[in-house]
Design a protein around this motif. Structure first.
Motif, short mmCIF file in Angstrom:
data_model
loop_
_atom_site.label_atom_id
_atom_site.label_comp_id
_atom_site.label_asym_id
_atom_site.label_seq_id
_atom_site.Cartn_x
_atom_site.Cartn_y
_atom_site.Cartn_z
N TYR A 369 -16.77 -6.24 -1.00
CA TYR A 369 -16.49 -7.50 -0.31
C TYR A 369 -16.20 -7.24 1.17
CZ TYR A 369 -13.70 -11.41 1.37
OH TYR A 369 -13.20 -12.44 2.13
N ARG A 370 -15.30 -6.23 1.40
CA ARG A 370 -14.85 -5.94 2.76
C ARG A 370 -15.99 -5.52 3.68
NH1 ARG A 370 -10.53 -1.84 1.76
NH2 ARG A 370 -9.14 -3.16 0.57
N TYR A 371 -16.86 -4.68 3.09
CA TYR A 371 -17.89 -4.07 3.96
C TYR A 371 -19.25 -4.77 3.84
CZ TYR A 371 -14.13 -0.80 4.26
OH TYR A 371 -12.90 -0.26 4.45
N CYS A 394 -23.54 -2.43 -6.29
CA CYS A 394 -24.43 -2.33 -5.12
C CYS A 394 -24.12 -3.47 -4.16
CB CYS A 394 -25.90 -2.51 -5.49
SG CYS A 394 -26.35 -1.85 -7.06
N ASP A 395 -24.15 -3.14 -2.89
CA ASP A 395 -24.00 -4.20 -1.89
C ASP A 395 -25.04 -4.03 -0.80
OD1 ASP A 395 -22.94 -2.69 0.43
OD2 ASP A 395 -21.26 -2.27 -0.92
N ASN A 396 -25.31 -5.10 -0.07
CA ASN A 396 -26.22 -4.95 1.08
C ASN A 396 -25.42 -5.08 2.37
OD1 ASN A 396 -25.71 -7.64 1.03
ND2 ASN A 396 -27.85 -8.33 1.05
N GLY A 397 -24.26 -4.41 2.35
CA GLY A 397 -23.34 -4.50 3.49
C GLY A 397 -23.63 -3.52 4.61
N ILE A 398 -22.57 -3.09 5.24
CA ILE A 398 -22.75 -2.31 6.49
C ILE A 398 -23.17 -0.86 6.22
CG2 ILE A 398 -21.10 -3.71 7.78
CD1 ILE A 398 -19.08 -1.40 7.41
N GLY A 399 -23.00 -0.41 5.00
CA GLY A 399 -23.40 0.97 4.66
C GLY A 399 -22.43 2.00 5.23
N ILE A 400 -22.67 3.26 4.88
CA ILE A 400 -21.75 4.32 5.32
C ILE A 400 -22.53 5.32 6.17
CG2 ILE A 400 -20.18 6.15 4.50
CD1 ILE A 400 -20.08 4.53 1.82
N PHE A 412 -6.51 8.44 2.75
CA PHE A 412 -6.28 7.83 4.07
C PHE A 412 -7.47 7.90 5.02
CE2 PHE A 412 -2.01 9.15 2.68
CZ PHE A 412 -1.52 7.88 2.44
N TYR A 413 -8.62 8.32 4.47
CA TYR A 413 -9.77 8.35 5.37
C TYR A 413 -10.39 6.96 5.45
CZ TYR A 413 -13.95 9.68 7.81
OH TYR A 413 -14.93 9.78 8.75
N ARG A 414 -10.59 6.51 6.66
CA ARG A 414 -11.26 5.23 6.85
C ARG A 414 -12.45 5.44 7.77
NH1 ARG A 414 -6.95 1.26 8.97
NH2 ARG A 414 -8.50 -0.32 8.44
N GLY A 415 -13.56 4.92 7.35
CA GLY A 415 -14.77 5.09 8.16
C GLY A 415 -14.57 4.45 9.52
N ASP A 416 -15.34 4.92 10.48
CA ASP A 416 -15.19 4.39 11.85
C ASP A 416 -15.33 2.88 11.89
OD1 ASP A 416 -14.50 6.68 13.12
OD2 ASP A 416 -16.58 7.31 13.47
N GLY A 427 -7.49 3.17 3.33
CA GLY A 427 -8.11 4.49 3.22
C GLY A 427 -7.76 5.25 1.96
N ILE A 428 -7.15 4.54 0.97
CA ILE A 428 -6.88 5.28 -0.27
C ILE A 428 -7.57 4.65 -1.48
CG2 ILE A 428 -4.68 6.29 0.48
CD1 ILE A 428 -3.37 4.20 -1.41
N GLY A 429 -8.25 3.52 -1.26
CA GLY A 429 -8.91 2.83 -2.38
C GLY A 429 -9.85 3.76 -3.14
N LEU A 430 -10.73 4.44 -2.42
CA LEU A 430 -11.71 5.30 -3.09
C LEU A 430 -11.06 6.56 -3.66
CD1 LEU A 430 -14.94 5.10 -0.90
CD2 LEU A 430 -14.47 4.04 -3.10
N THR A 431 -10.00 7.03 -2.99
CA THR A 431 -9.30 8.22 -3.52
C THR A 431 -8.74 7.90 -4.90
OG1 THR A 431 -8.57 8.48 -1.24
CG2 THR A 431 -7.67 10.02 -2.85
N ILE A 432 -8.15 6.68 -5.00
CA ILE A 432 -7.59 6.27 -6.30
C ILE A 432 -8.72 6.13 -7.33
CG2 ILE A 432 -6.44 4.36 -7.51
CD1 ILE A 432 -4.73 3.96 -5.00
P1 ADP Z 1 -10.41 1.52 2.91
O1 ADP Z 1 -9.06 1.04 2.61
O2 ADP Z 1 -10.61 1.86 4.35
O3 ADP Z 1 -11.48 0.63 2.38
P2 ADP Z 1 -11.34 3.34 0.90
O4 ADP Z 1 -10.78 4.60 0.43
O5 ADP Z 1 -11.51 2.25 -0.09
O6 ADP Z 1 -10.46 2.91 2.14
O7 ADP Z 1 -12.71 3.63 1.58
C1 ADP Z 1 -12.83 4.65 2.51
C2 ADP Z 1 -13.92 4.35 3.50
O8 ADP Z 1 -15.18 4.34 2.84
C3 ADP Z 1 -13.83 3.02 4.14
O9 ADP Z 1 -12.99 3.05 5.27
C4 ADP Z 1 -15.25 2.69 4.52
O10 ADP Z 1 -15.57 3.29 5.73
C5 ADP Z 1 -16.04 3.39 3.45
N1 ADP Z 1 -16.50 2.46 2.37
C6 ADP Z 1 -15.98 2.31 1.15
N2 ADP Z 1 -16.68 1.42 0.42
C7 ADP Z 1 -17.69 1.00 1.22
C8 ADP Z 1 -18.77 0.06 1.06
N3 ADP Z 1 -18.97 -0.61 -0.06
N4 ADP Z 1 -19.60 -0.11 2.13
C9 ADP Z 1 -19.44 0.57 3.26
N5 ADP Z 1 -18.44 1.46 3.47
C10 ADP Z 1 -17.58 1.67 2.47
#
Ligand code: ADP
Length: 462
Positions: A369-371, A394-400, A412-416, A427-432
């Motif tokens: 949703y966020r991205y 799958c999403d058609n969002g901003i990509g990584i 705590f890593y957050r993409g630019d 930055g911990i959602g994916l770690t969890i």
């Molecule tokens: P955040 O709280 O920043 O979303 P996450 O651990 O969930 O932290 O994700 C880490 C980083 O991975 C995000 O900051 C973002 O850059 C990237 N990311 C995660 N999910 C997506 C997605 N669906 N599309 C694009 N980038 C994503």
């Protein structure tokens, strides 16, 4: 006693080599010598038996005398290097060989210089005389005296043989020891050189140089593994160092912004420059909430540590569970007009921790949703095979971006792009998600194209 590994290995190998060579050399030399001496003793006894029998054969019964063939005895004396003397019962000498037959030995061996050199200082031993009865049918009628040098009456060839044998043993022992020393140098260098290199890398890492790497060339598997592990360790520390610096600067930045806003507003109010209107107090309140949220994120650290503990598994109908999560989130997606589709292929009950499963899907959907920009599309696919539950978001969002990709699962890593926009992520959602999936013995994969969208795929064993 403390000693360098190289020296220790060298000493150990050399000692073993020298010990083995000495023991085998000495044992075989003495065994062969013993056998040779035994052979010589038998030979010597046989020689004497032949002489005695020849003398006994020369006994003339009619005349009761010994008709000794003196030439024959002389030949025997020369051939066998013996002094031979025959006496009758009254002690009269019947025959006596000259002591010339044993003189070469008495004179210090050899007949010419070369032989003498070859013989070296070989000692023939003491002069020995033995006496034997000459008899027929227990009737003694004379006495034989045999004189010779040494224990076994070694002849010239025997001496050369024995000294060559000793020399050969010595030469082979010296060659074997030299060979052992060379091999021990090669082996100990082969072990210590890589260890020295690895130790240098460790020292550099200890001093904070995480960029250091060393390709250690070795044919020892364990050392190669150690070197790879140290390189991997340096790489992980480098990564962690980068993440730590990034996190610290993020935190500092995020705390400083609301605090500066608060400080400026408060000072302006105190100085009477602006009025403490409701609106102003509300915006100050919002800044305080931002700081509070930040502290909540820090609290998430401890949640993260416990994330994969205490799984509370039960039978869960995956299809129903997914639909309920998606329906709950639909209003949120509607806010950005994002299409949320579900593609559930199989229905099955799976033994899983329901709450943790929910958390995994919610985290992945929240990110989607966020991205994903307004009017985008998110699809949740589910496949259950005999062994595996597969869920794809799958999403058609901003990509990584490729730069972010290796780190997105780091805490705590957050993409630019996430840091630069107000996504509210921590930055911990994916770690969890990763630790929860792994707690279920599963794995998570991600494929993404920057600017086009991302696919997160989780696999959990059924
Ligand atoms: P955040 O709280 O920043 O979303 P996450 O651990 O969930 O932290 O994700 C880490 C980083 O991975 C995000 O900051 C973002 O850059 C990237 N990311 C995660 N999910 C997506 C997605 N669906 N599309 C694009 N980038 C994503």
């Amino acid at each position: 006693m403390k000693m360098k590994l190289g020296k220790k290995l060298f000493l150990a190998f050399t000692l073993v080599a020298v010990g083995v060579v000495l023991i085998t050399g000495i044992v075989s030399k003495y065994r062969i010598n013993d056998k040779f001496d035994e052979y010589l003793t038998n030979q010597h006894e046989d020689d004497i038996k032949i002489i005695i029998s020849k003398i006994e054969e020369s006994y003339d019964e009619d005349d009761n005398v010994l008709n000794i063939d003196t030439n024959m005895l002389k030949d025997y004396a020369y051939i066998y290097n013996l002094y031979i003397k025959v006496n009758d019962l009254d002690g009269r000498e019947i025959y006596s060989s000259s002591k010339e037959s044993i003189i070469p030995k008495m004179n210090g061996l050899g007949k010419n210089r070369t032989e003498k050199n070859m013989m070296g200082n070989y000692n023939f031993g003491e002069y020995i005389e033995e006496k034997y009865d000459i008899s027929i049918d227990s009737n003694v009628f004379g006495e034989l005296t045999i004189g010779y040098f040494g224990v076994n009456n070694l002849n010239y060839q025997d001496v050369i043989f024995k000294s060559t044998l000793t020399e050969s043993f010595l030469i082979s022992m010296i060659i074997a020891i030299a060979f052992g020393i060379i091999i021990s140098i090669i082996i100990s260098k082969g072990i210590t050189n890589p260890i020295i290199k690895i130790t240098k890398v460790c020292h550099k890492i200890r001093n904070g140089d995480y960029k250091t790497r060393e390709e250690v060339k070795t044919n020892t598997i364990e050392l190669e593994e150690l070197s790879n592990s140290i390189n991997y360790l340096a790489e992980s520390l480098d990564k962690q160092d980068m993440l730590r610096k990034r996190l610290t600067s993020d935190m500092a930045h995020e705390i400083r912004t609301p605090l500066t806003t608060l400080q400026n507003s408060m000072e302006a109010i105190l100085d009477g420059i602006i009025e403490p209107t409701n609106n102003r107090i509300e915006s100050c309140h919002e800044e305080i909430i931002r700081i509070a949220k930040l502290t909540d994120r820090l609290k998430d650290i401890s949640n993260l540590e416990q994330a994969n503990l205490n799984l509370n598994k039960s039978k869960v109908e995956i299809e129903q569970e997914l639909i309920s999560i998606i329906e709950n989130m639909r209003p949120l997606f509607a806010k950005k007009n994002i299409e949320l589709d579900v593609d559930i292929r199989d229905k099955s009950e799976i033994f899983i921790d329901r709450d943790k499963f929910k958390q995994i899907i919610i985290n992945l959907l929240s990110n989607a949703y966020r991205y994903t920009n307004e009017n985008g599309k998110v699809v949740v696919k589910e496949i259950i095979s005999k062994k595996m539950l597969e869920i794809e978001i799958c999403d058609n969002g901003i990509g990584i971006s490729n730069e972010d990709m290796p780190y997105i699962f780091e805490r705590f890593y957050r993409g630019d792009s996430s840091r630069s926009r107000e996504t509210g992520g921590s930055g911990i959602g994916l770690t969890i998600v990763k630790s929860l999936v792994e707690a279920h013995d599963g794995k998570i994969e991600v494929m993404s194209q920057f600017g086009k969208g991302s696919v997160f795929k989780i696999y959990m064993p059924v």
